[in-house]
Design a protein around this motif. Structure first.
Motif, PDB file in Angstrom:
ATOM      1  N   GLY A  98       0.810  -1.214   0.000  1.00  6.95           N
ATOM      2  CA  GLY A  98       0.000   0.000   0.000  1.00  6.95           C
ATOM      3  C   GLY A  98       0.843   1.265   0.000  1.00  6.95           C
ATOM      4  O   GLY A  98       0.334   2.368   0.134  1.00  6.95           O
ATOM      5  N   LYS A 119      -0.705   5.219  -2.785  1.00  4.22           N
ATOM      6  CA  LYS A 119      -1.753   5.516  -3.780  1.00  4.22           C
ATOM      7  C   LYS A 119      -1.220   5.749  -5.190  1.00  4.22           C
ATOM      8  O   LYS A 119      -1.925   6.309  -6.032  1.00  4.22           O
ATOM      9  CB  LYS A 119      -2.612   6.691  -3.321  1.00  4.22           C
ATOM     10  CG  LYS A 119      -3.315   6.422  -2.014  1.00  4.22           C
ATOM     11  CD  LYS A 119      -4.140   7.597  -1.579  1.00  4.22           C
ATOM     12  CE  LYS A 119      -4.776   7.259  -0.246  1.00  4.22           C
ATOM     13  NZ  LYS A 119      -5.299   8.392   0.453  1.00  4.22           N
ATOM     14  N   CYS A 120       0.016   5.343  -5.481  1.00  8.55           N
ATOM     15  CA  CYS A 120       0.529   5.540  -6.841  1.00  8.55           C
ATOM     16  C   CYS A 120      -0.069   4.489  -7.777  1.00  8.55           C
ATOM     17  O   CYS A 120      -0.514   3.428  -7.356  1.00  8.55           O
ATOM     18  CB  CYS A 120       2.055   5.500  -6.872  1.00  8.55           C
ATOM     19  SG  CYS A 120       2.745   3.853  -6.773  1.00  8.55           S
ATOM     20  N   LYS A 124      -1.355   0.377  -7.289  1.00 12.10           N
ATOM     21  CA  LYS A 124      -2.773   0.065  -7.545  1.00 12.10           C
ATOM     22  C   LYS A 124      -2.881  -1.047  -8.583  1.00 12.10           C
ATOM     23  O   LYS A 124      -3.679  -1.975  -8.439  1.00 12.10           O
ATOM     24  CB  LYS A 124      -3.526   1.313  -8.008  1.00 12.10           C
ATOM     25  CG  LYS A 124      -3.793   2.295  -6.903  1.00 12.10           C
ATOM     26  CD  LYS A 124      -4.540   3.513  -7.431  1.00 12.10           C
ATOM     27  CE  LYS A 124      -4.735   4.536  -6.338  1.00 12.10           C
ATOM     28  NZ  LYS A 124      -5.367   5.759  -6.828  1.00 12.10           N
ATOM     29  N   SER A 151      -0.679  -1.362   5.098  1.00 12.19           N
ATOM     30  CA  SER A 151       0.090  -1.193   3.865  1.00 12.19           C
ATOM     31  C   SER A 151       0.924  -2.426   3.513  1.00 12.19           C
ATOM     32  O   SER A 151       1.167  -2.708   2.353  1.00 12.19           O
ATOM     33  CB  SER A 151       1.004   0.026   3.976  1.00 12.19           C
ATOM     34  OG  SER A 151       1.719   0.223   2.790  1.00 12.19           O
TER      35      SER A 151
END
Length: 185
Positions: A98, A119-120, A124, A151
């Motif tokens: 994460g 969140k890149c 994802k 994460s």
């Protein structure tokens, strides 16, 4: 003797596998040498991992992979997008599936490290694809300061209470957990 490929994390080195090699004495532990400064994209490092495994000239034998921190992300990408036919099982240890806020402390020139930003798109895409035909265990810690909260949690998660991320490869209990998973047939 079954082979285990050891992939260290960010700024790691050969010394990081010393205890693994000692505790996994019934395995041939092999170090995957790459630029652990993560200057190259993870996709490129994973391609190097493929070349490394191909050089082992495996016939019908399959290898196991232990990836510590970023090493787990490299292995996960390799197994999901490049080749998973030569791997029997995979253990990731405190890998930032994460993301990690550590990326904000370093130069943006480190392409692979920047791919571990929370969140890149890279992470994802990696998490959207499931690993198939490989036994996997994801060892993670909710209290890990570098890979915080969930994460580090991925497929087949196993929680540990050891949160000192920068020395996780030296904690015997964690190494025994990885060994017991690898020993299961």
């Amino acid at each position: 003797m079954e082979k285990v490929i050891f992939i260290p994390g960010f700024t790691g080195g050969k010394r990081d596998m010393v205890l693994f090699k000692a505790f996994l004495s019934n395995y041939n532990v092999i170090y995957f040498d790459y630029d652990t400064g993560l200057n190259d994209k993870i996709e490129d490092i994973a391609k190097s991992l493929k070349r490394f495994i191909d050089k082992l000239k495996l016939k019908t034998e399959k290898v196991n992979i232990v990836g510590v921190s970023a090493g787990g992300i490299i292995a996960d990408y390799y197994l999901k997008y490049i080749d998973n036919k030569k791997v029997k099982s995979f253990v990731s240890i405190c890998s930032p599936f994460g993301g990690t806020y550590l990326t904000y402390l370093f130069s943006k020139k480190r392409k692979g490290l920047m791919q571990l930003t929370p969140k890149c798109g890279f992470l994802k895409r990696l998490s959207s694809k499931k690993l198939r035909h490989i036994r996997k265990e994801s060892i993670w810690c909710y209290l890990d300061p570098l890979v915080p909260g969930t994460s580090g949690k991925s497929e087949n998660p196993k929680h540990t209470l050891f949160f000192l991320h920068w020395i996780i490869q030296w904690w015997p209990v964690l190494i025994f957990e990885a060994k017991s998973f690898l020993d299961k047939k």
